[in-house]
Design an enzyme around this catalytic site. Structure first.
Site, PDB file in Angstrom:
ATOM      1  N   CYS A 239      39.018  36.246  29.836  1.00  0.00           N
ATOM      2  CA  CYS A 239      38.208  36.098  31.022  1.00  0.00           C
ATOM      3  C   CYS A 239      37.527  37.115  32.417  1.00  0.00           C
ATOM      4  CB  CYS A 239      38.100  34.321  31.897  1.00  0.00           C
ATOM      5  SG  CYS A 239      38.763  33.445  30.985  1.00  0.00           S
ATOM      6  N   ALA A 241      34.998  38.596  34.077  1.00  0.00           N
ATOM      7  CA  ALA A 241      34.080  38.962  35.175  1.00  0.00           C
ATOM      8  C   ALA A 241      34.795  37.972  36.782  1.00  0.00           C
ATOM      9  CB  ALA A 241      33.270  38.063  34.884  1.00  0.00           C
ATOM     10  N   PRO A 242      34.252  38.851  37.315  1.00  0.00           N
ATOM     11  CA  PRO A 242      33.223  39.503  38.124  1.00  0.00           C
ATOM     12  C   PRO A 242      34.305  40.777  37.588  1.00  0.00           C
ATOM     13  CG  PRO A 242      34.741  38.746  39.892  1.00  0.00           C
ATOM     14  CD  PRO A 242      34.684  38.042  38.930  1.00  0.00           C
ATOM     15  N   LYS A 245      40.418  42.397  38.011  1.00  0.00           N
ATOM     16  CA  LYS A 245      41.823  42.315  37.229  1.00  0.00           C
ATOM     17  C   LYS A 245      41.673  43.395  35.606  1.00  0.00           C
ATOM     18  CE  LYS A 245      43.439  37.974  38.986  1.00  0.00           C
ATOM     19  NZ  LYS A 245      42.389  37.042  38.899  1.00  0.00           N
ATOM     20  N   GLU A 263      33.503  38.361  28.297  1.00  0.00           N
ATOM     21  CA  GLU A 263      32.911  37.120  29.245  1.00  0.00           C
ATOM     22  C   GLU A 263      31.602  36.493  28.969  1.00  0.00           C
ATOM     23  OE1 GLU A 263      33.666  36.078  32.775  1.00  0.00           O
ATOM     24  OE2 GLU A 263      32.269  35.468  32.310  1.00  0.00           O
ATOM     25  N   ASP A 290      31.829  34.145  23.543  1.00  0.00           N
ATOM     26  CA  ASP A 290      33.012  33.186  24.078  1.00  0.00           C
ATOM     27  C   ASP A 290      34.164  33.661  23.808  1.00  0.00           C
ATOM     28  OD1 ASP A 290      34.061  31.156  24.263  1.00  0.00           O
ATOM     29  OD2 ASP A 290      33.428  30.208  23.106  1.00  0.00           O
ATOM     30  N   ASP A 308      42.541  34.869  32.311  1.00  0.00           N
ATOM     31  CA  ASP A 308      42.084  33.681  33.380  1.00  0.00           C
ATOM     32  C   ASP A 308      40.850  33.126  33.571  1.00  0.00           C
ATOM     33  OD1 ASP A 308      41.810  33.959  36.447  1.00  0.00           O
ATOM     34  OD2 ASP A 308      41.000  36.230  36.897  1.00  0.00           O
ATOM     35  N   CYS A 361      43.661  30.884  40.197  1.00  0.00           N
ATOM     36  CA  CYS A 361      43.807  30.481  41.406  1.00  0.00           C
ATOM     37  C   CYS A 361      44.117  28.657  41.848  1.00  0.00           C
ATOM     38  CB  CYS A 361      42.856  31.003  42.263  1.00  0.00           C
ATOM     39  SG  CYS A 361      41.252  30.919  42.094  1.00  0.00           S
TER      40      CYS A 361
HETATM   41  C1  SAM Z   1      38.533  32.661  37.240  1.00  0.00           C
HETATM   42  S1  SAM Z   1      37.289  33.526  36.665  1.00  0.00           S
HETATM   43  C2  SAM Z   1      38.206  35.320  36.125  1.00  0.00           C
HETATM   44  C3  SAM Z   1      37.976  36.132  37.195  1.00  0.00           C
HETATM   45  C4  SAM Z   1      38.758  37.857  37.209  1.00  0.00           C
HETATM   46  N1  SAM Z   1      39.065  37.963  35.699  1.00  0.00           N
HETATM   47  C5  SAM Z   1      39.058  39.003  37.523  1.00  0.00           C
HETATM   48  O1  SAM Z   1      40.066  38.927  38.227  1.00  0.00           O
HETATM   49  O2  SAM Z   1      37.689  39.939  38.260  1.00  0.00           O
HETATM   50  C6  SAM Z   1      36.406  33.337  34.906  1.00  0.00           C
HETATM   51  C7  SAM Z   1      35.666  33.662  34.229  1.00  0.00           C
HETATM   52  O3  SAM Z   1      36.502  32.978  32.860  1.00  0.00           O
HETATM   53  C8  SAM Z   1      34.562  32.886  32.217  1.00  0.00           C
HETATM   54  N2  SAM Z   1      34.849  32.179  31.028  1.00  0.00           N
HETATM   55  C9  SAM Z   1      35.851  30.927  31.384  1.00  0.00           C
HETATM   56  N3  SAM Z   1      35.155  30.437  29.646  1.00  0.00           N
HETATM   57  C10 SAM Z   1      35.518  31.615  28.919  1.00  0.00           C
HETATM   58  C11 SAM Z   1      34.834  32.023  27.642  1.00  0.00           C
HETATM   59  N4  SAM Z   1      35.581  31.090  26.444  1.00  0.00           N
HETATM   60  N5  SAM Z   1      35.248  33.189  26.838  1.00  0.00           N
HETATM   61  C12 SAM Z   1      34.801  34.054  28.125  1.00  0.00           C
HETATM   62  N6  SAM Z   1      34.886  34.345  29.207  1.00  0.00           N
HETATM   63  C13 SAM Z   1      34.874  32.725  29.864  1.00  0.00           C
HETATM   64  C14 SAM Z   1      33.833  32.400  33.407  1.00  0.00           C
HETATM   65  O4  SAM Z   1      32.555  32.867  33.086  1.00  0.00           O
HETATM   66  C15 SAM Z   1      34.966  33.211  34.416  1.00  0.00           C
HETATM   67  O5  SAM Z   1      33.561  34.887  35.207  1.00  0.00           O
END
Ligand code: SAM
Length: 438
Positions: A239, A241-242, A245, A263, A290, A308, A361
């Site tokens: 997961c 974006a942005p 990490k 993402e 996904d 995350d 978080c």
């Molecule tokens: C908490 S943020 C991640 C922050 C990121 N790890 C960082 O440190 O910059 C969660 C992200 O997961 C994405 N997300 C949610 N479900 C997902 C899935 N099934 N597959 C891929 N990405 C997913 C969301 O769109 C969101 O951008």
């Protein structure tokens, strides 16, 4: 007034107050996040909007009580409630004075000044910006040694501490930072810690614009340090974006090896691409997909995984919350369902995986200890590692003792104690073949 004198035009409310009240109203109706609403505002000074809204968010209980107790809104039914909140915030918790004294709403609030002050007397004012400014060196673009030279040349004083300093003593040293001093963190080598007053200085700094320095809260940086993929490893960031990490993991791996960054959201995926490109990541392969649909066929040899997922964000200190910060059980249940799905998928779909870091978080157990407990039940081939031990016991806050064998191995970063955003981390290791449950 003589019959020939024109009536006075009513004096207009200053734009800053009007716009702030408009944003507050939209935020209270949960139309959009405060951050988005401020970002979309073209006509006002956003730093001042931000300051007033932050002050209101920090002191929401006291301000609403004072308004209620003095009866200002009841006595003045034509006074807009959100404008009243903004003016009271500025007068009592902010600059302690109001501009635009000729306009009716400002006059009204000024008339209630003494009664409002009396209503909040004895209430502790919560100020913004109490946490230090965390600045991480992006080692893709600049070594820590060069960053330290740069700071010395710019007349920043490095605060020297004994190498075996305890964590409680380190927290004391952070609180005692002078405005021209900085510290190197004891958990994250590339993390520099500055006085809270330096937040604005760094926000617009060239080193930040060029991505050599990254403004990133320390709590979120513990995850990559704990996952600790070696240089040359294959990592999956499920997961991404942005991409904060992803970039940090890339730094930990010295930009060598392979990181698959997945993402789901199209818009956020664009930000991920930017972060990688501007941050100088040369080992990241991105997927706008996904993560639940990805497996070892598309993403071979994955050894380390970061999970995350989307969460309630209840630990985020930069988030302004105008509600009563109430727990929304229905939303938490839904989020926890998705978190379990993604973490369980990480545990099942990548046969070469050795280690998984799960983080949120959020400070709610439903998204944290309970997710970990369920995933361990579903995936007994994994065990938890102690995050505190991994930090050489230089940590204090762990999970709840209500979750036996789980809570004490997980890590919390608690805003008040650790001077960071709130974060939860669990670290899993795959049991070796034949290794029974402990
Ligand atoms: C908490 S943020 C991640 C922050 C990121 N790890 C960082 O440190 O910059 C969660 C992200 O997961 C994405 N997300 C949610 N479900 C997902 C899935 N099934 N597959 C891929 N990405 C997913 C969301 O769109 C969101 O951008």
């Amino acid at each position: 007034m003589s019959s020939t004198t024109k009536p006075k035009h009513s004096v207009k409310v200053p734009t800053q107050y009007k716009v702030t009240a408009k944003i507050l109203k939209a935020a209270l109706q949960k139309q959009k996040s405060v951050r988005t609403l401020i970002f979309e505002e073209k006509h006002a000074r956003t730093s001042s909007l931000h300051g007033v809204l932050r002050n209101y968010s920090n002191n929401i209980g006291a301000i609403n009580n004072a308004i209620e107790e003095t009866g200002i809104l009841k006595d003045n039914p034509r006074l807009d409630p959100e404008l009243c909140k903004v003016l009271v915030t500025e007068l009592i918790f902010g600059r302690k004075q109001l501009t635009g004294g000729g306009c009716k709403p400002v006059q009204t609030v000024l008339e209630y000044k003494e009664r409002l002050e009396k209503a909040v007397s004895g209430v502790e004012v919560k100020k913004q910006g109490q946490h230090p400014r965390y600045v991480r060196v992006n080692t893709n673009l600049l070594s820590v040694a060069d960053a330290l030279d740069y700071l010395a040349d710019s007349e920043w004083r490095k605060k020297l501490l004994p190498s075996d300093i305890t964590y409680p003593d380190f927290l004391i040293a952070i609180r005692a930072l002078e405005e021209d001093e900085f510290l190197v963190d004891i958990h994250v080598d590339s993390m520099l810690i500055f006085h809270p007053k330096q937040a604005c200085y760094w926000a617009t700094h060239d080193m930040v614009r060029s991505k050599k320095f990254i403004l990133q809260n320390k709590a979120t940086c513990l995850v990559a340090e704990l996952l600790a993929p070696p240089s040359g490893a294959t990592v999956l960031d499920m997961c991404a974006a942005p991409g904060m990490k992803t970039l940090h993991i890339c730094n930990v791996m010295q930009n060598k090896g392979c990181i698959y960054a997945v993402e789901l959201s199209k818009d956020r995926y664009k930000t991920l691409l930017n972060t990688n490109e501007e941050g100088g990541c040369s080992i990241v392969k991105t997927f706008n997909a996904d993560a639940l649909a990805m497996n070892a066929e598309q993403l071979p040899n994955v050894e380390y995984i970061l999970v995350d997922p989307s969460c309630s964000g209840s630990g985020m200190q930069s988030r302004m919350d105008f509600g009563e910060n109430k727990k929304d059980d229905k939303r938490l249940n839904k989020l926890a369902g998705l978190q379990i799905k993604i973490l369980s998928h990480a545990m099942g779909a990548f046969p070469d995986v050795k280690r998984i870091a799960y983080c949120t978080c959020s400070l709610w157990k439903e998204e944290n200890e309970q997710v970990v407990q369920r995933c361990l039940q579903l995936n007994p081939q994994f065990k938890l590692l102690s995050c505190k031990k991994a930090l050489r016991n230089r940590w204090v806050n762990v999970g709840s003792s209500d979750y036996k064998g789980i809570g004490n191995k997980c890590l919390y970063s608690q805003p008040e104690h650790d001077l960071t955003d709130g974060i939860f981390i669990a670290l899993f290791e795959k049991r070796r073949d034949g290794q029974g449950e402990e």
